[in-house]
Scaffold this motif. Structure first.
Motif, PDB file in Angstrom:
ATOM      1  N   TYR A 189      19.425   8.877  -3.273  1.00 17.69           N
ATOM      2  CA  TYR A 189      20.199  10.106  -3.187  1.00 17.69           C
ATOM      3  C   TYR A 189      20.309  10.739  -4.574  1.00 17.69           C
ATOM      4  CZ  TYR A 189      23.859   7.238  -5.187  1.00 17.69           C
ATOM      5  OH  TYR A 189      24.576   6.402  -6.013  1.00 17.69           O
ATOM      6  N   SER A 190      19.633  10.158  -5.541  1.00 16.73           N
ATOM      7  CA  SER A 190      19.787  10.552  -6.931  1.00 16.73           C
ATOM      8  C   SER A 190      18.469  11.072  -7.498  1.00 16.73           C
ATOM      9  CB  SER A 190      20.236   9.330  -7.727  1.00 16.73           C
ATOM     10  OG  SER A 190      20.024   9.504  -9.098  1.00 16.73           O
ATOM     11  N   ASP A 191      18.562  11.891  -8.528  1.00 13.98           N
ATOM     12  CA  ASP A 191      17.373  12.402  -9.201  1.00 13.98           C
ATOM     13  C   ASP A 191      16.901  11.491 -10.326  1.00 13.98           C
ATOM     14  OD1 ASP A 191      17.255  14.644  -7.616  1.00 13.98           O
ATOM     15  OD2 ASP A 191      18.473  15.862  -8.970  1.00 13.98           O
ATOM     16  N   SER A 192      17.545  10.326 -10.498  1.00 16.95           N
ATOM     17  CA  SER A 192      17.197   9.449 -11.626  1.00 16.95           C
ATOM     18  C   SER A 192      15.781   8.906 -11.512  1.00 16.95           C
ATOM     19  CB  SER A 192      18.195   8.293 -11.741  1.00 16.95           C
ATOM     20  OG  SER A 192      18.072   7.422 -10.641  1.00 16.95           O
ATOM     21  N   ILE A 193      15.202   8.963 -10.335  1.00 15.23           N
ATOM     22  CA  ILE A 193      13.837   8.451 -10.167  1.00 15.23           C
ATOM     23  C   ILE A 193      12.889   9.558  -9.718  1.00 15.23           C
ATOM     24  CG2 ILE A 193      14.531   6.072  -9.727  1.00 15.23           C
ATOM     25  CD1 ILE A 193      14.095   6.694  -6.749  1.00 15.23           C
ATOM     26  N   SER A 194      13.177  10.775 -10.103  1.00 16.91           N
ATOM     27  CA  SER A 194      12.395  11.925  -9.628  1.00 16.91           C
ATOM     28  C   SER A 194      10.936  11.888 -10.080  1.00 16.91           C
ATOM     29  CB  SER A 194      13.052  13.230 -10.074  1.00 16.91           C
ATOM     30  OG  SER A 194      13.120  13.281 -11.481  1.00 16.91           O
ATOM     31  N   ARG A 195      10.617  11.170 -11.153  1.00 13.33           N
ATOM     32  CA  ARG A 195       9.246  11.137 -11.653  1.00 13.33           C
ATOM     33  C   ARG A 195       8.401  10.039 -11.014  1.00 13.33           C
ATOM     34  NH1 ARG A 195      12.449  11.508 -16.461  1.00 13.33           N
ATOM     35  NH2 ARG A 195      12.202   9.272 -16.517  1.00 13.33           N
ATOM     36  N   VAL A 196       8.967   9.255 -10.141  1.00 12.33           N
ATOM     37  CA  VAL A 196       8.232   8.164  -9.510  1.00 12.33           C
ATOM     38  C   VAL A 196       7.271   8.756  -8.479  1.00 12.33           C
ATOM     39  CG1 VAL A 196       8.464   6.093  -8.092  1.00 12.33           C
ATOM     40  CG2 VAL A 196      10.132   6.557  -9.864  1.00 12.33           C
TER      41      VAL A 196
ATOM     42  N   ASP B 236       0.832  -1.204   0.000  1.00  9.65           N
ATOM     43  CA  ASP B 236       0.000   0.000   0.000  1.00  9.65           C
ATOM     44  C   ASP B 236       0.868   1.255   0.000  1.00  9.65           C
ATOM     45  OD1 ASP B 236      -2.375  -1.468   0.141  1.00  9.65           O
ATOM     46  OD2 ASP B 236      -2.296  -1.537   2.332  1.00  9.65           O
ATOM     47  N   GLU B 237       2.024   1.155   0.611  1.00 13.47           N
ATOM     48  CA  GLU B 237       2.936   2.297   0.726  1.00 13.47           C
ATOM     49  C   GLU B 237       4.305   1.852   0.217  1.00 13.47           C
ATOM     50  OE1 GLU B 237       4.291   5.276   4.268  1.00 13.47           O
ATOM     51  OE2 GLU B 237       4.451   3.145   4.712  1.00 13.47           O
ATOM     52  N   ILE B 238       4.912   2.684  -0.612  1.00 10.99           N
ATOM     53  CA  ILE B 238       6.256   2.392  -1.102  1.00 10.99           C
ATOM     54  C   ILE B 238       7.138   3.595  -0.784  1.00 10.99           C
ATOM     55  CG2 ILE B 238       7.689   2.014  -3.148  1.00 10.99           C
ATOM     56  CD1 ILE B 238       5.363   0.425  -4.326  1.00 10.99           C
ATOM     57  N   LEU B 239       8.245   3.319  -0.120  1.00 13.59           N
ATOM     58  CA  LEU B 239       9.246   4.344   0.174  1.00 13.59           C
ATOM     59  C   LEU B 239      10.491   3.999  -0.630  1.00 13.59           C
ATOM     60  CD1 LEU B 239       8.897   4.504   4.060  1.00 13.59           C
ATOM     61  CD2 LEU B 239       7.739   5.897   2.349  1.00 13.59           C
ATOM     62  N   ILE B 240      11.094   5.007  -1.207  1.00 14.52           N
ATOM     63  CA  ILE B 240      12.282   4.784  -2.027  1.00 14.52           C
ATOM     64  C   ILE B 240      13.456   5.489  -1.391  1.00 14.52           C
ATOM     65  CG2 ILE B 240      13.337   5.189  -4.276  1.00 14.52           C
ATOM     66  CD1 ILE B 240      10.480   5.014  -5.438  1.00 14.52           C
ATOM     67  N   SER B 241      14.463   4.712  -1.046  1.00 10.44           N
ATOM     68  CA  SER B 241      15.700   5.271  -0.525  1.00 10.44           C
ATOM     69  C   SER B 241      16.522   5.708  -1.721  1.00 10.44           C
ATOM     70  CB  SER B 241      16.453   4.202   0.278  1.00 10.44           C
ATOM     71  OG  SER B 241      17.725   4.683   0.643  1.00 10.44           O
TER      72      SER B 241
ATOM     73  N   ARG C  28       7.035   8.270  -2.244  1.00 11.97           N
ATOM     74  CA  ARG C  28       7.844   9.113  -1.365  1.00 11.97           C
ATOM     75  C   ARG C  28       9.303   8.666  -1.358  1.00 11.97           C
ATOM     76  NH1 ARG C  28       7.672   9.799   4.910  1.00 11.97           N
ATOM     77  NH2 ARG C  28       6.681   7.777   4.776  1.00 11.97           N
ATOM     78  N   LYS C  29      10.200   9.627  -1.514  1.00  6.94           N
ATOM     79  CA  LYS C  29      11.631   9.355  -1.444  1.00  6.94           C
ATOM     80  C   LYS C  29      12.114   9.640  -0.028  1.00  6.94           C
ATOM     81  CE  LYS C  29      10.937  10.058  -5.921  1.00  6.94           C
ATOM     82  NZ  LYS C  29       9.588  10.460  -6.317  1.00  6.94           N
ATOM     83  N   VAL C  30      13.018   8.811   0.452  1.00  9.16           N
ATOM     84  CA  VAL C  30      13.581   8.969   1.787  1.00  9.16           C
ATOM     85  C   VAL C  30      15.099   9.059   1.646  1.00  9.16           C
ATOM     86  CG1 VAL C  30      13.885   7.878   4.044  1.00  9.16           C
ATOM     87  CG2 VAL C  30      11.690   7.675   2.850  1.00  9.16           C
TER      88      VAL C  30
ATOM     89  N   ILE D 235      17.917   1.127   4.510  1.00 13.93           N
ATOM     90  CA  ILE D 235      16.926   0.279   5.178  1.00 13.93           C
ATOM     91  C   ILE D 235      16.490   0.923   6.492  1.00 13.93           C
ATOM     92  CG2 ILE D 235      16.561  -1.952   6.314  1.00 13.93           C
ATOM     93  CD1 ILE D 235      18.453  -3.157   4.134  1.00 13.93           C
ATOM     94  N   PHE D 236      17.467   1.376   7.273  1.00 15.50           N
ATOM     95  CA  PHE D 236      17.197   2.017   8.554  1.00 15.50           C
ATOM     96  C   PHE D 236      16.286   3.234   8.379  1.00 15.50           C
ATOM     97  CE2 PHE D 236      18.664   5.035  11.941  1.00 15.50           C
ATOM     98  CZ  PHE D 236      18.271   4.306  13.042  1.00 15.50           C
ATOM     99  N   SER D 237      16.631   4.109   7.451  1.00 17.64           N
ATOM    100  CA  SER D 237      15.861   5.339   7.244  1.00 17.64           C
ATOM    101  C   SER D 237      14.449   5.047   6.764  1.00 17.64           C
ATOM    102  CB  SER D 237      16.587   6.245   6.246  1.00 17.64           C
ATOM    103  OG  SER D 237      17.856   6.605   6.753  1.00 17.64           O
ATOM    104  N   CYS D 238      14.299   4.115   5.832  1.00 20.82           N
ATOM    105  CA  CYS D 238      12.961   3.792   5.316  1.00 20.82           C
ATOM    106  C   CYS D 238      12.101   3.093   6.369  1.00 20.82           C
ATOM    107  CB  CYS D 238      13.077   2.942   4.050  1.00 20.82           C
ATOM    108  SG  CYS D 238      13.537   3.916   2.590  1.00 20.82           S
ATOM    109  N   LEU D 239      12.688   2.182   7.144  1.00 21.73           N
ATOM    110  CA  LEU D 239      11.913   1.530   8.199  1.00 21.73           C
ATOM    111  C   LEU D 239      11.408   2.556   9.214  1.00 21.73           C
ATOM    112  CD1 LEU D 239      13.896  -1.772   8.939  1.00 21.73           C
ATOM    113  CD2 LEU D 239      11.664  -1.555   7.837  1.00 21.73           C
ATOM    114  N   LYS D 240      12.233   3.541   9.541  1.00 20.41           N
ATOM    115  CA  LYS D 240      11.813   4.571  10.486  1.00 20.41           C
ATOM    116  C   LYS D 240      10.644   5.383   9.936  1.00 20.41           C
ATOM    117  CE  LYS D 240      14.669   6.838  13.098  1.00 20.41           C
ATOM    118  NZ  LYS D 240      15.806   7.660  13.581  1.00 20.41           N
ATOM    119  N   GLN D 241      10.616   5.599   8.630  1.00 18.85           N
ATOM    120  CA  GLN D 241       9.574   6.410   8.003  1.00 18.85           C
ATOM    121  C   GLN D 241       8.323   5.611   7.641  1.00 18.85           C
ATOM    122  OE1 GLN D 241       9.690   9.798   7.438  1.00 18.85           O
ATOM    123  NE2 GLN D 241      11.565   9.767   8.636  1.00 18.85           N
ATOM    124  N   SER D 242       8.423   4.295   7.628  1.00 20.74           N
ATOM    125  CA  SER D 242       7.310   3.448   7.202  1.00 20.74           C
ATOM    126  C   SER D 242       6.150   3.495   8.191  1.00 20.74           C
ATOM    127  CB  SER D 242       7.792   1.999   7.048  1.00 20.74           C
ATOM    128  OG  SER D 242       6.696   1.155   6.759  1.00 20.74           O
TER     129      SER D 242
END
Length: 180
Positions: A35-42, A28-33, A45-47, A60-67
């Protein structure tokens, strides 16, 4: 590779779109770790890594905290052959484990493709403080299960965890999954 991997077109889509499609069918929720703009159109949420320079463990740590979910599927964007059947298998094997990772015959568990419970955050925090950034070290530090992947499973592919890091890796993609 000479270019940002995320911008590579394989099988008619950008490299990151293959794993993203698998996750979109399950989450239901997708977080993308990233540092690059290559996926800016997705449209997900970017983390950014809370702690930079420590590799995949930081993402993994940062995305789990935000999930917003206790159970989370983790998948590296450069594993284009991973399929939905694999994640359904890992979910079915969860039981009371905080970490469920797959492993091919004779290989180590694949830490960038697994089921992570938020309970591992405390352990990851300890690892970071100890400067131990190897994701596989989580297996010894929390309730874990490694699921052996065998030829008789629906998810089986010889190179299921083919990690695209070089032009040679692109040549190992199966027929019908050609680079453009």
């Amino acid at each position: 590779m000479g270019v940002e991997k995320g911008t590579l077109v394989i099988g008619g889509a950008l490299l990151y779109q293959h794993p993203l499609k698998v996750l979109e069918g399950l989450c239901d929720e997708i977080l993308i770790s990233s540092y690059s703009d290559s996926i800016s159109r997705v449209p997900h949420r970017k983390v950014c890594d809370e702690i930079k320079g420590i590799g995949p463990l930081g993402g993994i740590f940062s995305c789990l905290k935000q999930s917003s979910s206790d159970l989370n599927l983790v998948l590296s964007y450069d594993l284009p052959l991973v399929n939905e059947s694999l994640f359904r298998l890992l979910i079915s094997e969860r039981d009371r484990y905080d970490l469920v990772l797959p492993a091919m015959p004779g290989k180590q568990a694949e830490p960038l493709c697994g089921l992570y419970h938020k309970n591992v955050l405390e352990v990851i925090g300890q690892m970071i403080r100890q400067k131990d950034y190897k994701v596989n070290h989580l297996l010894d530090r929390c309730p874990s299960r490694v699921v052996p992947i065998t030829r008789d499973m629906k998810c089986w592919q010889t190179d299921l965890f083919l990690n695209i890091n070089s032009k040679e890796d692109l040549q190992r993609l199966p027929p019908g999954f050609k680079t453009d």
